[in-house]
Design an enzyme around this catalytic site. Structure first.
Site, PDB file in Angstrom:
ATOM      1  N   ASP A 195       0.878  -1.170   0.000  1.00 33.18           N
ATOM      2  CA  ASP A 195       0.000   0.000   0.000  1.00 33.18           C
ATOM      3  C   ASP A 195       0.922   1.229   0.000  1.00 33.18           C
ATOM      4  O   ASP A 195       2.131   1.106  -0.232  1.00 33.18           O
ATOM      5  CB  ASP A 195      -0.990  -0.025   1.188  1.00 33.18           C
ATOM      6  CG  ASP A 195      -0.320   0.099   2.547  1.00 33.18           C
ATOM      7  OD1 ASP A 195       0.931   0.181   2.597  1.00 33.18           O
ATOM      8  OD2 ASP A 195      -1.027   0.121   3.563  1.00 33.18           O
ATOM      9  N   HIS A 196       0.370   2.410   0.298  1.00 36.11           N
ATOM     10  CA  HIS A 196       1.163   3.645   0.256  1.00 36.11           C
ATOM     11  C   HIS A 196       2.329   3.633   1.255  1.00 36.11           C
ATOM     12  O   HIS A 196       3.314   4.334   1.057  1.00 36.11           O
ATOM     13  CB  HIS A 196       0.252   4.846   0.545  1.00 36.11           C
ATOM     14  CG  HIS A 196      -0.524   4.692   1.817  1.00 36.11           C
ATOM     15  ND1 HIS A 196      -1.657   3.914   1.893  1.00 36.11           N
ATOM     16  CD2 HIS A 196      -0.318   5.172   3.070  1.00 36.11           C
ATOM     17  CE1 HIS A 196      -2.119   3.939   3.137  1.00 36.11           C
ATOM     18  NE2 HIS A 196      -1.322   4.692   3.865  1.00 36.11           N
ATOM     19  N   CYS A 243       2.966  -3.745   3.912  1.00 37.79           N
ATOM     20  CA  CYS A 243       2.228  -2.544   4.322  1.00 37.79           C
ATOM     21  C   CYS A 243       3.002  -1.950   5.497  1.00 37.79           C
ATOM     22  O   CYS A 243       4.180  -2.287   5.669  1.00 37.79           O
ATOM     23  CB  CYS A 243       0.757  -2.842   4.639  1.00 37.79           C
ATOM     24  SG  CYS A 243       0.461  -4.005   5.978  1.00 37.79           S
ATOM     25  N   THR A 270       2.832  -2.381   8.762  1.00 33.34           N
ATOM     26  CA  THR A 270       3.222  -3.420   9.727  1.00 33.34           C
ATOM     27  C   THR A 270       3.295  -4.815   9.103  1.00 33.34           C
ATOM     28  O   THR A 270       3.881  -5.718   9.708  1.00 33.34           O
ATOM     29  CB  THR A 270       2.174  -3.503  10.849  1.00 33.34           C
ATOM     30  OG1 THR A 270       0.891  -3.765  10.238  1.00 33.34           O
ATOM     31  CG2 THR A 270       2.104  -2.213  11.650  1.00 33.34           C
ATOM     32  N   HIS A 328       7.992 -25.023   7.852  1.00 35.99           N
ATOM     33  CA  HIS A 328       6.921 -25.677   8.614  1.00 35.99           C
ATOM     34  C   HIS A 328       5.523 -25.341   8.102  1.00 35.99           C
ATOM     35  O   HIS A 328       4.611 -26.145   8.255  1.00 35.99           O
ATOM     36  CB  HIS A 328       7.011 -25.279  10.094  1.00 35.99           C
ATOM     37  CG  HIS A 328       8.154 -25.939  10.813  1.00 35.99           C
ATOM     38  ND1 HIS A 328       8.289 -25.927  12.177  1.00 35.99           N
ATOM     39  CD2 HIS A 328       9.229 -26.626  10.338  1.00 35.99           C
ATOM     40  CE1 HIS A 328       9.398 -26.586  12.524  1.00 35.99           C
ATOM     41  NE2 HIS A 328       9.988 -27.011  11.423  1.00 35.99           N
ATOM     42  N   HIS A 386       4.508 -31.880   9.066  1.00 38.88           N
ATOM     43  CA  HIS A 386       3.992 -30.545   8.764  1.00 38.88           C
ATOM     44  C   HIS A 386       2.934 -30.589   7.653  1.00 38.88           C
ATOM     45  O   HIS A 386       2.021 -29.778   7.634  1.00 38.88           O
ATOM     46  CB  HIS A 386       5.140 -29.609   8.376  1.00 38.88           C
ATOM     47  CG  HIS A 386       6.192 -29.532   9.427  1.00 38.88           C
ATOM     48  ND1 HIS A 386       5.940 -29.004  10.674  1.00 38.88           N
ATOM     49  CD2 HIS A 386       7.473 -29.972   9.449  1.00 38.88           C
ATOM     50  CE1 HIS A 386       7.039 -29.100  11.419  1.00 38.88           C
ATOM     51  NE2 HIS A 386       7.978 -29.685  10.698  1.00 38.88           N
TER      52      HIS A 386
HETATM   53  C1  RB5 Z   1      -1.504   2.444   6.755  1.00 39.10           C
HETATM   54  O1  RB5 Z   1      -1.386   3.607   7.523  1.00 39.10           O
HETATM   55  C2  RB5 Z   1      -1.353   1.218   7.643  1.00 39.10           C
HETATM   56  O2  RB5 Z   1      -2.457   1.064   8.462  1.00 39.10           O
HETATM   57  C3  RB5 Z   1      -1.144  -0.022   6.800  1.00 39.10           C
HETATM   58  O3  RB5 Z   1      -0.028   0.166   5.972  1.00 39.10           O
HETATM   59  C4  RB5 Z   1      -0.885  -1.316   7.537  1.00 39.10           C
HETATM   60  O4  RB5 Z   1       0.138  -1.173   8.470  1.00 39.10           O
HETATM   61  C5  RB5 Z   1      -2.044  -2.010   8.070  1.00 39.10           C
HETATM   62  O5  RB5 Z   1      -1.968  -3.124   8.621  1.00 39.10           O
END
Ligand code: RB5
Length: 147
Positions: free
Chosen positions: A8-9, A65, A67, A98, A133
């Site tokens: 994503d961004h 993304c 996280t 696994h 597994h």
């Molecule tokens: C975007 O701000 C953020 O929420 C997204 O990139 C991600 O971390 C969501 O899980």
């Protein structure tokens, strides 16, 4: 081996770096990311990669993304996708060995380029061990009721 990648961004630069790592290893990489850094919704891009991996047998995916959490949560909604959130090297190894993961997820706001390079190296070298597994993967595929 073909990879489908998207971010994503939050991870555009990280995605470019990761894509170039995979290409240097000789993999074909199809980039399904947004073209700009404008804010987007990560589920839309997780869906594109999950569907591509399911349709193109033997291919793998990378989802990035902020996280890695939102991407992995979304991708795992697709039957047959095993998306593993690996913000460390050990997870990247175990996800293949696994869990026979077919999509690697990580967070652009969590890991730096050095760790990403090690994660990608480890993921690419690791192979599913099968055996006990495989039985567990079959249980994932047969829904939680059968566990
Ligand atoms: C975007 O701000 C953020 O929420 C997204 O990139 C991600 O971390 C969501 O899980």
């Amino acid at each position: 081996m073909k990879y489908y990648i998207a971010t994503d961004h939050a991870g555009i630069d990280t995605k470019d770096f990761t894509k170039s790592l995979l290409e240097k290893k000789g993999y074909e990489v199809v980039d399904l990311s947004p073209k700009t850094k404008d804010r987007v919704d990560y589920p839309d891009f997780a869906k594109k990669v999950a569907k591509s991996v399911l349709e193109d047998k033997g291919s793998l995916g990378v989802l990035i993304c902020g996280t890695g959490i939102g991407m992995s949560l979304t991708a795992n909604k697709f039957d047959g996708i095993r998306a593993a959130l690996c913000n460390d090297i050990y997870s990247a190894s175990m996800a293949k060995a696994h869990n026979d993961a077919n999509i690697l997820c990580f967070g652009a706001r969590i890991v730096g380029e050095g760790v990403i390079e090690s994660i990608i190296d480890t993921w690419c070298k690791s192979e599913f061990e099968g055996g006990r597994h495989a039985n567990r993967i079959a249980k994932i595929n047969n829904s939680v009721d059968n566990c």
